[in-house]
Design an enzyme around this catalytic site. Structure first.
Site, PDB file in Angstrom:
ATOM      1  N   GLY A   1      -3.285   9.584  -2.670  1.00  0.00           N
ATOM      2  CA  GLY A   1      -3.287   8.310  -3.221  1.00  0.00           C
ATOM      3  C   GLY A   1      -3.781   8.306  -4.612  1.00  0.00           C
ATOM      4  O   GLY A   1      -3.490   7.685  -5.393  1.00  0.00           O
TER       5      GLY A   1
ATOM      6  N   LYS B   1      -0.938  11.282  -6.785  1.00  0.00           N
ATOM      7  CA  LYS B   1       0.157  11.287  -6.209  1.00  0.00           C
ATOM      8  C   LYS B   1       1.166  12.567  -6.370  1.00  0.00           C
ATOM      9  O   LYS B   1       1.996  12.680  -5.605  1.00  0.00           O
ATOM     10  CB  LYS B   1       0.996   9.895  -6.436  1.00  0.00           C
ATOM     11  CG  LYS B   1       0.028   8.921  -5.635  1.00  0.00           C
ATOM     12  CD  LYS B   1       0.682   7.568  -6.062  1.00  0.00           C
ATOM     13  CE  LYS B   1      -0.188   6.333  -5.307  1.00  0.00           C
ATOM     14  NZ  LYS B   1       0.066   6.366  -3.993  1.00  0.00           N
TER      15      LYS B   1
ATOM     16  N   ASN C   1      -4.047  -1.973  -2.539  1.00  0.00           N
ATOM     17  CA  ASN C   1      -2.757  -1.299  -3.290  1.00  0.00           C
ATOM     18  C   ASN C   1      -1.327  -1.757  -2.490  1.00  0.00           C
ATOM     19  O   ASN C   1      -1.637  -1.345  -1.109  1.00  0.00           O
ATOM     20  CB  ASN C   1      -2.892   0.046  -3.705  1.00  0.00           C
ATOM     21  CG  ASN C   1      -2.459   1.023  -2.392  1.00  0.00           C
ATOM     22  OD1 ASN C   1      -1.374   1.488  -2.395  1.00  0.00           O
ATOM     23  ND2 ASN C   1      -3.528   1.648  -1.851  1.00  0.00           N
TER      24      ASN C   1
ATOM     25  N   TYR D   1       1.454   0.297  -3.424  1.00  0.00           N
ATOM     26  CA  TYR D   1       2.241   1.242  -4.274  1.00  0.00           C
ATOM     27  C   TYR D   1       3.629   1.377  -3.698  1.00  0.00           C
ATOM     28  O   TYR D   1       4.666   1.354  -4.365  1.00  0.00           O
ATOM     29  CB  TYR D   1       1.494   2.742  -4.499  1.00  0.00           C
ATOM     30  CG  TYR D   1       0.511   2.579  -5.672  1.00  0.00           C
ATOM     31  CD1 TYR D   1       1.095   2.657  -6.938  1.00  0.00           C
ATOM     32  CD2 TYR D   1      -0.918   2.824  -5.362  1.00  0.00           C
ATOM     33  CE1 TYR D   1       0.269   2.722  -8.143  1.00  0.00           C
ATOM     34  CE2 TYR D   1      -1.911   2.968  -6.573  1.00  0.00           C
ATOM     35  CZ  TYR D   1      -1.314   2.940  -7.855  1.00  0.00           C
ATOM     36  OH  TYR D   1      -2.059   2.911  -8.734  1.00  0.00           O
TER      37      TYR D   1
ATOM     38  N   PHE E   1       4.609   4.452  -1.725  1.00  0.00           N
ATOM     39  CA  PHE E   1       5.032   5.721  -1.815  1.00  0.00           C
ATOM     40  C   PHE E   1       5.712   5.918  -3.560  1.00  0.00           C
ATOM     41  O   PHE E   1       6.916   6.555  -3.443  1.00  0.00           O
ATOM     42  CB  PHE E   1       6.137   6.215  -0.925  1.00  0.00           C
ATOM     43  CG  PHE E   1       5.321   6.318   0.484  1.00  0.00           C
ATOM     44  CD1 PHE E   1       3.725   6.317   0.572  1.00  0.00           C
ATOM     45  CD2 PHE E   1       6.065   6.446   1.436  1.00  0.00           C
ATOM     46  CE1 PHE E   1       3.206   6.671   1.696  1.00  0.00           C
ATOM     47  CE2 PHE E   1       5.318   6.868   2.898  1.00  0.00           C
ATOM     48  CZ  PHE E   1       4.054   6.919   2.923  1.00  0.00           C
TER      49      PHE E   1
ATOM     50  N   ASN F   1       0.459  15.976   1.290  1.00  0.00           N
ATOM     51  CA  ASN F   1       0.444  14.546   2.175  1.00  0.00           C
ATOM     52  C   ASN F   1       2.033  14.155   2.118  1.00  0.00           C
ATOM     53  O   ASN F   1       2.347  14.073   0.891  1.00  0.00           O
ATOM     54  CB  ASN F   1      -0.375  13.458   1.785  1.00  0.00           C
ATOM     55  CG  ASN F   1      -0.442  12.304   2.611  1.00  0.00           C
ATOM     56  OD1 ASN F   1       0.637  11.629   2.745  1.00  0.00           O
ATOM     57  ND2 ASN F   1      -1.632  11.902   3.220  1.00  0.00           N
TER      58      ASN F   1
ATOM     59  N   ASN G   1       1.909  11.350   6.812  1.00  0.00           N
ATOM     60  CA  ASN G   1       1.385  10.169   6.608  1.00  0.00           C
ATOM     61  C   ASN G   1       2.511   9.114   7.187  1.00  0.00           C
ATOM     62  O   ASN G   1       3.515   8.889   7.134  1.00  0.00           O
ATOM     63  CB  ASN G   1       1.454   9.915   5.134  1.00  0.00           C
ATOM     64  CG  ASN G   1       0.776   8.475   4.832  1.00  0.00           C
ATOM     65  OD1 ASN G   1       0.777   7.595   5.769  1.00  0.00           O
ATOM     66  ND2 ASN G   1       0.655   8.160   3.759  1.00  0.00           N
TER      67      ASN G   1
ATOM     68  N   SER H   1       1.027   6.149   8.274  1.00  0.00           N
ATOM     69  CA  SER H   1       0.465   5.032   8.726  1.00  0.00           C
ATOM     70  C   SER H   1       0.073   4.015   7.444  1.00  0.00           C
ATOM     71  O   SER H   1      -0.801   3.097   7.090  1.00  0.00           O
ATOM     72  CB  SER H   1      -0.987   5.339   9.106  1.00  0.00           C
ATOM     73  OG  SER H   1      -1.443   6.471   8.277  1.00  0.00           O
ATOM     74  N   SER H   2       0.858   4.489   6.248  1.00  0.00           N
ATOM     75  CA  SER H   2       0.757   3.503   5.168  1.00  0.00           C
ATOM     76  C   SER H   2       1.226   2.181   5.524  1.00  0.00           C
ATOM     77  O   SER H   2       2.459   2.085   6.007  1.00  0.00           O
ATOM     78  CB  SER H   2       1.563   4.161   3.939  1.00  0.00           C
ATOM     79  OG  SER H   2       1.654   3.138   2.844  1.00  0.00           O
TER      80      SER H   2
ATOM     81  N   ASN I   1       2.831   0.258   3.495  1.00  0.00           N
ATOM     82  CA  ASN I   1       3.315  -0.049   2.189  1.00  0.00           C
ATOM     83  C   ASN I   1       4.754   0.170   2.437  1.00  0.00           C
ATOM     84  O   ASN I   1       5.645  -0.163   1.240  1.00  0.00           O
ATOM     85  CB  ASN I   1       2.726   0.115   0.886  1.00  0.00           C
ATOM     86  CG  ASN I   1       1.404  -0.477   0.915  1.00  0.00           C
ATOM     87  OD1 ASN I   1       1.080  -1.514   1.260  1.00  0.00           O
ATOM     88  ND2 ASN I   1       0.436   0.268   0.380  1.00  0.00           N
ATOM     89  N   THR I   2       5.247   0.756   3.410  1.00  0.00           N
ATOM     90  CA  THR I   2       6.663   1.283   3.468  1.00  0.00           C
ATOM     91  C   THR I   2       7.228   0.595   4.919  1.00  0.00           C
ATOM     92  O   THR I   2       6.612   0.818   5.826  1.00  0.00           O
ATOM     93  CB  THR I   2       6.759   2.712   3.481  1.00  0.00           C
ATOM     94  OG1 THR I   2       6.387   3.424   2.544  1.00  0.00           O
ATOM     95  CG2 THR I   2       8.341   3.195   3.881  1.00  0.00           C
TER      96      THR I   2
ATOM     97  N   LYS J   1      -2.059  11.531   9.843  1.00  0.00           N
ATOM     98  CA  LYS J   1      -2.982  10.455   9.243  1.00  0.00           C
ATOM     99  C   LYS J   1      -2.699   9.161   9.904  1.00  0.00           C
ATOM    100  O   LYS J   1      -1.749   8.587  10.003  1.00  0.00           O
ATOM    101  CB  LYS J   1      -2.564  10.119   7.656  1.00  0.00           C
ATOM    102  CG  LYS J   1      -3.620   9.469   7.173  1.00  0.00           C
ATOM    103  CD  LYS J   1      -3.839   9.348   5.577  1.00  0.00           C
ATOM    104  CE  LYS J   1      -4.743   8.824   4.899  1.00  0.00           C
ATOM    105  NZ  LYS J   1      -5.077   9.011   3.530  1.00  0.00           N
TER     106      LYS J   1
ATOM    107  N   ASN K   1      -6.338   5.575   7.174  1.00  0.00           N
ATOM    108  CA  ASN K   1      -5.676   5.157   6.071  1.00  0.00           C
ATOM    109  C   ASN K   1      -6.201   3.718   5.732  1.00  0.00           C
ATOM    110  O   ASN K   1      -7.236   3.364   6.207  1.00  0.00           O
ATOM    111  CB  ASN K   1      -4.040   4.906   6.375  1.00  0.00           C
ATOM    112  CG  ASN K   1      -3.295   5.310   5.245  1.00  0.00           C
ATOM    113  OD1 ASN K   1      -3.469   4.823   4.083  1.00  0.00           O
ATOM    114  ND2 ASN K   1      -2.066   5.808   5.375  1.00  0.00           N
TER     115      ASN K   1
ATOM    116  N   TYR L   1     -11.972   8.257  -2.356  1.00  0.00           N
ATOM    117  CA  TYR L   1     -10.963   7.671  -3.266  1.00  0.00           C
ATOM    118  C   TYR L   1     -11.784   6.411  -4.015  1.00  0.00           C
ATOM    119  O   TYR L   1     -11.817   6.479  -5.228  1.00  0.00           O
ATOM    120  CB  TYR L   1      -9.644   7.323  -2.673  1.00  0.00           C
ATOM    121  CG  TYR L   1      -8.414   6.685  -3.420  1.00  0.00           C
ATOM    122  CD1 TYR L   1      -8.632   6.463  -4.736  1.00  0.00           C
ATOM    123  CD2 TYR L   1      -7.435   6.370  -2.949  1.00  0.00           C
ATOM    124  CE1 TYR L   1      -7.481   5.998  -5.618  1.00  0.00           C
ATOM    125  CE2 TYR L   1      -6.183   5.723  -3.643  1.00  0.00           C
ATOM    126  CZ  TYR L   1      -6.702   5.687  -5.002  1.00  0.00           C
ATOM    127  OH  TYR L   1      -5.347   5.208  -5.728  1.00  0.00           O
ATOM    128  N   THR L   2     -11.782   5.725  -3.247  1.00  0.00           N
ATOM    129  CA  THR L   2     -12.378   4.027  -3.933  1.00  0.00           C
ATOM    130  C   THR L   2     -13.586   4.357  -4.748  1.00  0.00           C
ATOM    131  O   THR L   2     -13.762   3.870  -5.696  1.00  0.00           O
ATOM    132  CB  THR L   2     -12.076   3.026  -2.992  1.00  0.00           C
ATOM    133  OG1 THR L   2     -11.085   2.996  -2.266  1.00  0.00           O
ATOM    134  CG2 THR L   2     -12.415   1.693  -3.687  1.00  0.00           C
TER     135      THR L   2
END
Length: 391
Positions: free
Chosen positions: A96, A99, A144, A146, A148, A176, A207, A209-210, A212-213, A248, A279, A350-351
């Site tokens: 993330g 990318k 986020n 994003y 992907f 990933n 992945n 488990s996002s 956002n898709t 993930k 995630n 990450y954060t």
């Protein structure tokens, strides 16, 4: 008149010299990785920028090497071996951040022992419309969506290959893999990723488990996951190089869903070599920020305890035989240690990197090492799962 001009010239000269001095000192402090300078100056200034612009700037800084180098070697007690790979320390950069595979060497320079690239999709795609990243300062968190955004397999492949071919580079790289938003065959997208990166990846992460898709998390259901992992295992068996295959997971799984996943990943035909937990979350419980209702995945401190609990739960459900990479709200060595004692063999951030910059890497590792030695362990690997009831 001439006297006034002379005074103006002196003032301009003073301003130029002072500005140059401040810029030089700032550059030195940035390069040396001064904790106070990053926390009190550099990172607050970065928060004046749009979150995605700041993110891209941080990636470019790492890409160009404008990041502080780790001072000295990691202590022996932080070394660990997993999947036949030797990690200098258990701390990695989560997927993330980088990318597109642009900042691999810079992130290793900072002190990460491994970097996870992506998510990478087969074909290039722009991701979701902007704005799509939001800081929640009151909650020390980020949302986020994003979606992907990826330059695709080919562009990322060549960057990873360049890093791997550098004789001075010896870091570990995870790839990933994601699916294209409009793809009608998600399984084929993941299969293409295995085939394309098998000669470069030190490990793969699937992945599913996002948030956002659209429809992606449906792949975590028992039958869908069993079918996907069975086909991926079959594909991997046909490859010359067979890197470890990790899955993930989302932090929003029900008890029944977790057990189903544990059952699937322990079957020989659909097994995985590890889990990445977790995630981002779609939960907004207890948040204070006015941006809390933005769509997307939430990361940062709100995940600290919940991700640790899920790690412990999945460690028990898999009987401790499926290695775990723990991620979610790690800001201190104590946060990392809690996840390790819950069952994580490695951890990722990450954060906290977004909020505190490169010095947080050395800080977490030092604090973690102190805790490991305080408990009488000679190696961090000895602490894995110590808070679990697995026999």
């Amino acid at each position: 008149m001439a006297q006034r001009l002379g005074s103006k010239d002196k003032v301009k000269s003073l301003i130029t010299v002072t500005s140059s001095g401040i810029a030089l000192c700032s550059g030195i402090l940035l390069y040396q990785g001064s904790d106070k300078f990053f926390d009190q100056v550099a990172m607050p200034l970065s928060r004046l920028l749009d979150p995605e612009v700041a993110h891209n700037f941080a990636v470019k800084a790492a890409k160009w090497g404008f990041v502080p180098a780790q001072k000295g070697k990691d202590p022996v007690s932080l070394r660990t071996t997993l999947w036949g790979l030797k990690f200098d320390n258990p701390l990695g950069m989560a997927a993330g951040f980088d990318k597109q595979g642009e900042a691999i060497q810079g992130l290793h320079k900072v002190g990460f022992s491994f970097v996870e690239i992506g998510s990478v999709t087969p074909k290039p795609q722009a991701g979701n419309p902007k704005p799509r990243v939001f800081r929640l300062l009151e909650d020390t968190a980020v949302i986020n969506r994003y979606g992907f955004n990826s330059e695709g397999h080919e562009a990322v492949y060549h960057r990873v290959k360049e890093a791997k071919n550098d004789p001075n580079f010896s870091g570990i790289i995870g790839i990933n893999l994601g699916k294209n938003k409009l793809s009608e065959d998600a399984t084929q997208d993941y299969i293409e990723g295995l085939r394309r990166f098998s000669d470069l990846a030190d490990y793969f992460v699937i992945n599913v488990s996002s948030p956002n898709t659209p429809g992606l998390r449906n792949l975590q259901s028992k039958k869908n996951l069993e079918d996907l992992l069975t086909k991926l295992n079959d594909t991997r068996q046909s490859l010359e190089n067979q890197p470890p295959l990790l899955l993930k997971l989302a932090p929003d799984l029900s008890e029944n869903e977790r057990q189903n996943i544990a059952d699937v990943v322990r079957q020989s035909k659909s097994r995985v070599d590890g889990l990445v937990i977790s995630n981002t979350t779609v939960s907004r419980s207890g948040l204070k920020s006015e941006k809390k209702d933005e769509d997307g995945g939430l990361s940062g401190k709100p995940l600290t305890d919940s991700s640790t609990q899920i790690i412990a739960d999945m460690y028990r459900r898999t009987k401790g035989i499926v290695p775990i990479i723990g991620v979610g709200g790690i800001f201190t060595g104590s946060d990392a240690y809690d996840k390790i004692k819950a069952g994580a063999s490695l951890v990722q951030i990450y954060t906290s990197f977004i909020f505190h910059g490169p010095p947080v890497v050395a800080k977490i590792k030092k604090e973690l090492n102190d805790l490991v030695l305080k408990d009488g362990y000679s190696s961090v690997s000895q602490a894995v799962g110590k808070n679990s009831s697995v026999k």
